[in-house]
Design a protein around this motif. Structure first.
Motif, PDB file in Angstrom:
ATOM      1  N   PHE A  88       0.804  -1.218   0.000  1.00 54.33           N
ATOM      2  CA  PHE A  88       0.000   0.000   0.000  1.00 54.33           C
ATOM      3  C   PHE A  88       0.841   1.275   0.000  1.00 54.33           C
ATOM      4  O   PHE A  88       0.289   2.367   0.114  1.00 54.33           O
ATOM      5  N   GLN A  89       2.142   1.141  -0.109  1.00 57.36           N
ATOM      6  CA  GLN A  89       2.988   2.326  -0.102  1.00 57.36           C
ATOM      7  C   GLN A  89       3.102   2.912  -1.511  1.00 57.36           C
ATOM      8  O   GLN A  89       3.324   2.180  -2.482  1.00 57.36           O
ATOM      9  N   ILE A  90       2.939   4.210  -1.586  1.00 52.43           N
ATOM     10  CA  ILE A  90       3.073   4.912  -2.872  1.00 52.43           C
ATOM     11  C   ILE A  90       4.527   5.338  -3.039  1.00 52.43           C
ATOM     12  O   ILE A  90       5.096   5.998  -2.159  1.00 52.43           O
ATOM     13  N   LYS A  91       5.119   4.951  -4.139  1.00 48.35           N
ATOM     14  CA  LYS A  91       6.533   5.257  -4.368  1.00 48.35           C
ATOM     15  C   LYS A  91       6.746   6.774  -4.469  1.00 48.35           C
ATOM     16  O   LYS A  91       5.860   7.500  -4.939  1.00 48.35           O
ATOM     17  N   PRO A  92       7.908   7.269  -4.048  1.00 48.77           N
ATOM     18  CA  PRO A  92       8.176   8.718  -4.082  1.00 48.77           C
ATOM     19  C   PRO A  92       7.997   9.338  -5.466  1.00 48.77           C
ATOM     20  O   PRO A  92       7.503  10.466  -5.586  1.00 48.77           O
ATOM     21  N   GLU A  93       8.376   8.596  -6.512  1.00 47.24           N
ATOM     22  CA  GLU A  93       8.235   9.157  -7.867  1.00 47.24           C
ATOM     23  C   GLU A  93       6.774   9.275  -8.304  1.00 47.24           C
ATOM     24  O   GLU A  93       6.466   9.961  -9.289  1.00 47.24           O
ATOM     25  N   HIS A  94       5.884   8.589  -7.589  1.00 44.98           N
ATOM     26  CA  HIS A  94       4.459   8.660  -7.914  1.00 44.98           C
ATOM     27  C   HIS A  94       3.706   9.644  -7.029  1.00 44.98           C
ATOM     28  O   HIS A  94       2.506   9.843  -7.225  1.00 44.98           O
ATOM     29  N   GLN A  95       4.386  10.251  -6.092  1.00 47.05           N
ATOM     30  CA  GLN A  95       3.744  11.204  -5.180  1.00 47.05           C
ATOM     31  C   GLN A  95       3.722  12.592  -5.819  1.00 47.05           C
ATOM     32  O   GLN A  95       4.364  13.527  -5.361  1.00 47.05           O
ATOM     33  N   ARG A  96       2.930  12.695  -6.880  1.00 44.35           N
ATOM     34  CA  ARG A  96       2.823  13.962  -7.622  1.00 44.35           C
ATOM     35  C   ARG A  96       1.355  14.328  -7.759  1.00 44.35           C
ATOM     36  O   ARG A  96       0.522  13.502  -8.156  1.00 44.35           O
ATOM     37  N   TYR A  97       1.051  15.555  -7.438  1.00 43.51           N
ATOM     38  CA  TYR A  97      -0.337  16.033  -7.425  1.00 43.51           C
ATOM     39  C   TYR A  97      -0.987  15.907  -8.797  1.00 43.51           C
ATOM     40  O   TYR A  97      -2.142  15.478  -8.909  1.00 43.51           O
ATOM     41  N   LYS A  98      -0.250  16.229  -9.863  1.00 42.89           N
ATOM     42  CA  LYS A  98      -0.819  16.208 -11.212  1.00 42.89           C
ATOM     43  C   LYS A  98      -1.217  14.798 -11.652  1.00 42.89           C
ATOM     44  O   LYS A  98      -2.150  14.645 -12.446  1.00 42.89           O
ATOM     45  N   LEU A  99      -0.526  13.798 -11.142  1.00 43.76           N
ATOM     46  CA  LEU A  99      -0.849  12.425 -11.524  1.00 43.76           C
ATOM     47  C   LEU A  99      -2.244  12.004 -11.046  1.00 43.76           C
ATOM     48  O   LEU A  99      -2.861  11.114 -11.636  1.00 43.76           O
ATOM     49  N   PHE A 100      -2.732  12.647  -9.996  1.00 47.98           N
ATOM     50  CA  PHE A 100      -4.011  12.249  -9.407  1.00 47.98           C
ATOM     51  C   PHE A 100      -5.161  13.188  -9.785  1.00 47.98           C
ATOM     52  O   PHE A 100      -6.283  12.987  -9.325  1.00 47.98           O
ATOM     53  N   LEU A 101      -4.881  14.195 -10.613  1.00 46.15           N
ATOM     54  CA  LEU A 101      -5.964  15.081 -11.073  1.00 46.15           C
ATOM     55  C   LEU A 101      -7.011  14.323 -11.897  1.00 46.15           C
ATOM     56  O   LEU A 101      -8.208  14.576 -11.739  1.00 46.15           O
ATOM     57  N   PRO A 102      -6.627  13.398 -12.796  1.00 45.31           N
ATOM     58  CA  PRO A 102      -7.660  12.611 -13.498  1.00 45.31           C
ATOM     59  C   PRO A 102      -8.538  11.809 -12.530  1.00 45.31           C
ATOM     60  O   PRO A 102      -9.749  11.659 -12.760  1.00 45.31           O
ATOM     61  N   LEU A 103      -7.950  11.302 -11.445  1.00 43.74           N
ATOM     62  CA  LEU A 103      -8.734  10.590 -10.438  1.00 43.74           C
ATOM     63  C   LEU A 103      -9.743  11.525  -9.780  1.00 43.74           C
ATOM     64  O   LEU A 103     -10.892  11.132  -9.520  1.00 43.74           O
ATOM     65  N   HIS A 104      -9.339  12.755  -9.555  1.00 44.60           N
ATOM     66  CA  HIS A 104     -10.252  13.741  -8.967  1.00 44.60           C
ATOM     67  C   HIS A 104     -11.426  14.041  -9.896  1.00 44.60           C
ATOM     68  O   HIS A 104     -12.584  14.148  -9.451  1.00 44.60           O
ATOM     69  N   GLU A 105     -11.138  14.145 -11.205  1.00 45.12           N
ATOM     70  CA  GLU A 105     -12.225  14.411 -12.158  1.00 45.12           C
ATOM     71  C   GLU A 105     -13.203  13.232 -12.204  1.00 45.12           C
ATOM     72  O   GLU A 105     -14.421  13.432 -12.295  1.00 45.12           O
TER      73      GLU A 105
END
Length: 221
Positions: A88-105
């Protein structure tokens, strides 16, 4: 039908008509075979054994394969194993706000459909009741009150929800772990602002969706 008629021999006048051939060798072989097969019935003659032999008809349950019997059901990973494997750990390179904007939409579309369009005429109580059982992965939440002052004002996209904590990604690309207990979160959806009381929200999303909530005055999310 009378048993005597079944056992009776064919009359000689019908032998030619029916074309039946009586072979003495066949009859002798049959008698010898039956006598040899029923040797354990030595106290009775062959005719008596064949006439009064009991035949039991029944269903015999097939034996289960020992391999199948010893085969154990596959078990899932334990909580400790999941922590060790860092599932369940999110890798540091994946901890980016822009990567999760599609999930927010996607979450905004999901919550709009769940609340029947979120129209201006929608009842706040109706919206809150829907949010009580909703999945918040992808929602932008803000800590408005907390027992720990350092958490107040933290805003980000909810990427993971556990029983006791929220994990959010901030605009500064930082992963924050916020405890639910003693914290109040605000969620804004198309002009509707709802507050989540973390102490009343200490459940997994799957468990919360099946729980029945009672309405008592104001609704604590």
């Amino acid at each position: 039908m009378d048993e005597a008629l079944v056992r009776a021999t064919i009359p000689h006048d019908l032998v030619k008509v029916l074309g039946v051939k009586i072979n003495s060798k066949v009859e002798a072989f049959t008698q010898a075979f039956l006598k040899n097969s029923l040797q354990h019935h030595t106290r009775h003659d062959l005719k008596t054994v064949l006439s009064y032999k009991a035949v039991i008809l029944g269903y015999t349950r097939p034996k289960k394969d020992k391999l199948k019997r010893n085969r154990k059901k596959a078990k899932g990973l334990s909580a400790q194993q999941k922590r060790t494997m860092k599932i369940f750990q999110i890798k540091p390179e994946h901890q980016r706000y822009k990567l999760f904007l599609p999930l927010h939409e996607l979450w905004r579309q999901y919550i709009t459909d769940l609340c029947s369009g979120l129209k201006p005429t929608s009842s706040p109580q109706f919206v809150q009741q829907k949010l009580l059982k909703a999945d918040f992965h992808g929602a932008i939440i803000t800590v408005v009150r907390s027992k720990c002052p350092s958490y107040v004002g933290t805003t980000g996209i909810l990427v993971q929800e556990f029983k006791h904590v929220f994990k959010i990604i901030t605009k500064e690309d930082k992963l924050k772990v916020i405890p639910k207990r003693n914290s109040v979160f605000a969620v804004e959806i198309n002009g509707f602002i709802s507050h989540i009381y973390g102490s009343k929200f200490e459940q997994r999303a799957s468990e919360r969706s099946a729980k029945k909530f009672k309405v008592r005055g104001t609704i604590d999310l």
